[in-house]
Design a protein around this motif. Structure first.
Motif, PDB file in Angstrom:
ATOM      1  N   GLN A  40       0.652  -1.533   0.162  1.00 45.43           N
ATOM      2  CA  GLN A  40       0.123  -0.013   0.032  1.00 45.43           C
ATOM      3  C   GLN A  40       0.892   1.390  -0.011  1.00 45.43           C
ATOM      4  O   GLN A  40       0.599   2.243  -0.540  1.00 45.43           O
ATOM      5  CB  GLN A  40      -0.942  -0.045   1.408  1.00 45.43           C
ATOM      6  N   ARG A  41       2.146   1.308   0.657  1.00 43.03           N
ATOM      7  CA  ARG A  41       3.047   2.391   0.708  1.00 43.03           C
ATOM      8  C   ARG A  41       3.548   2.411  -0.709  1.00 43.03           C
ATOM      9  O   ARG A  41       3.472   3.693  -1.006  1.00 43.03           O
ATOM     10  CB  ARG A  41       4.327   2.058   1.632  1.00 43.03           C
ATOM     11  N   TYR A  42       3.780   1.620  -1.390  1.00 44.26           N
ATOM     12  CA  TYR A  42       4.330   1.736  -2.768  1.00 44.26           C
ATOM     13  C   TYR A  42       2.889   2.299  -3.930  1.00 44.26           C
ATOM     14  O   TYR A  42       3.347   2.976  -4.449  1.00 44.26           O
ATOM     15  CB  TYR A  42       4.625   0.241  -3.518  1.00 44.26           C
ATOM     16  N   LEU A  43       1.745   1.685  -3.306  1.00 39.29           N
ATOM     17  CA  LEU A  43       0.894   2.369  -4.254  1.00 39.29           C
ATOM     18  C   LEU A  43       0.483   3.688  -4.069  1.00 39.29           C
ATOM     19  O   LEU A  43       0.131   4.635  -4.765  1.00 39.29           O
ATOM     20  CB  LEU A  43      -0.390   1.484  -4.071  1.00 39.29           C
ATOM     21  N   PHE A  44       0.706   4.089  -2.676  1.00 34.04           N
ATOM     22  CA  PHE A  44       0.211   5.567  -2.404  1.00 34.04           C
ATOM     23  C   PHE A  44       1.468   6.317  -2.996  1.00 34.04           C
ATOM     24  O   PHE A  44       1.369   7.576  -3.498  1.00 34.04           O
ATOM     25  CB  PHE A  44       0.427   5.931  -0.800  1.00 34.04           C
ATOM     26  N   LEU A  45       2.543   5.943  -3.097  1.00 34.58           N
ATOM     27  CA  LEU A  45       3.768   6.661  -3.826  1.00 34.58           C
ATOM     28  C   LEU A  45       3.406   6.809  -5.110  1.00 34.58           C
ATOM     29  O   LEU A  45       3.651   7.886  -5.838  1.00 34.58           O
ATOM     30  CB  LEU A  45       5.189   5.973  -3.460  1.00 34.58           C
ATOM     31  N   ALA A  46       2.833   5.688  -6.008  1.00 29.38           N
ATOM     32  CA  ALA A  46       2.685   5.544  -7.115  1.00 29.38           C
ATOM     33  C   ALA A  46       1.611   6.626  -7.755  1.00 29.38           C
ATOM     34  O   ALA A  46       1.438   7.265  -8.667  1.00 29.38           O
ATOM     35  CB  ALA A  46       2.362   4.217  -7.625  1.00 29.38           C
ATOM     36  N   VAL A  47       0.638   6.828  -6.983  1.00 30.10           N
ATOM     37  CA  VAL A  47      -0.543   7.675  -6.859  1.00 30.10           C
ATOM     38  C   VAL A  47       0.022   9.002  -6.920  1.00 30.10           C
ATOM     39  O   VAL A  47      -0.199  10.023  -7.764  1.00 30.10           O
ATOM     40  CB  VAL A  47      -1.802   7.628  -5.993  1.00 30.10           C
ATOM     41  N   ALA A  48       0.962   9.408  -5.951  1.00 26.88           N
ATOM     42  CA  ALA A  48       1.647  10.738  -5.824  1.00 26.88           C
ATOM     43  C   ALA A  48       2.364  11.022  -7.067  1.00 26.88           C
ATOM     44  O   ALA A  48       2.393  11.882  -7.930  1.00 26.88           O
ATOM     45  CB  ALA A  48       2.593  10.817  -4.632  1.00 26.88           C
ATOM     46  N   VAL A  49       3.263  10.085  -7.611  1.00 30.77           N
ATOM     47  CA  VAL A  49       4.128  10.154  -8.828  1.00 30.77           C
ATOM     48  C   VAL A  49       3.407  10.376  -9.943  1.00 30.77           C
ATOM     49  O   VAL A  49       3.574  11.337 -10.783  1.00 30.77           O
ATOM     50  CB  VAL A  49       5.002   9.149  -9.133  1.00 30.77           C
ATOM     51  N   ALA A  50       2.227   9.730 -10.185  1.00 25.15           N
ATOM     52  CA  ALA A  50       1.337   9.827 -11.433  1.00 25.15           C
ATOM     53  C   ALA A  50       0.693  11.208 -11.489  1.00 25.15           C
ATOM     54  O   ALA A  50       0.629  11.817 -12.258  1.00 25.15           O
ATOM     55  CB  ALA A  50       0.372   9.000 -11.323  1.00 25.15           C
ATOM     56  N   CYS A  51       0.249  11.909 -10.233  1.00 25.07           N
ATOM     57  CA  CYS A  51      -0.286  12.921 -10.192  1.00 25.07           C
ATOM     58  C   CYS A  51       0.542  13.993 -10.375  1.00 25.07           C
ATOM     59  O   CYS A  51       0.347  14.980 -11.185  1.00 25.07           O
ATOM     60  CB  CYS A  51      -1.007  13.199  -8.879  1.00 25.07           C
TER      61      CYS A  51
END
Length: 155
Positions: A40-51
């Protein structure tokens, strides 16, 4: 476009803040992350990077699309985590997932953030009334709705 850019930046900031909360819970409150928490941490980071990509590249729909995929993945992982909590016989503790996660280069170079040392069943302690996976699911859902709004709106 300016409204979409601001929303993308706000989502990225919220994701980074949530990662900060995860660091607080891990290092101050001594709540060790399990493999599903780390994913989930990786996916929060992925959302942030995509945004951030969408906001700074001038392509808000691209960033929103990639962020939405990451948010949906996060909802799936958080849902799995909630399923594990609801069924005490299941576990994701020390298993091949944990071993393989801890061998990824980010876990080796940033173990304070990405090393999985806890058990999924230990996530029962409420934090402002909800368990950590419930909060995670809620935030991924909110981000998904906001990113879907960016994708659906016209210029």
């Amino acid at each position: 476009m300016n409204q979409s850019r601001n929303l993308l930046l706000a989502i990225a900031a919220a994701c980074i803040a949530l990662l900060g909360v995860a660091m607080f819970l891990q290092h101050v409150m001594d709540m060790l992350p399990c493999p599903l928490c780390v994913i989930q941490r990786y996916l929060f980071l992925a959302v942030a990077v995509a945004c951030l990509i969408g906001a700074f590249a001038g392509q808000p729909k691209l960033g929103a699309g990639l962020g939405l995929l990451s948010a949906l993945g996060g909802m799936g992982v958080a849902g799995k985590h909630l399923y594990v909590l609801a069924n005490p016989g299941l576990s994701c503790g020390i298993d091949p997932l944990q071993t393989s996660l801890n061998k990824i280069f980010t876990a080796e170079y940033l173990p304070f953030m990405f090393q999985a040392d806890g058990l999924c069943e230990d996530a029962l302690a409420p934090f402002f009334g909800l368990s950590i996976p419930q909060w995670s699911f809620l935030w991924f859902a909110l981000f998904g709705i906001a990113l879907l709004w960016i994708l659906a709106r016209r210029k």
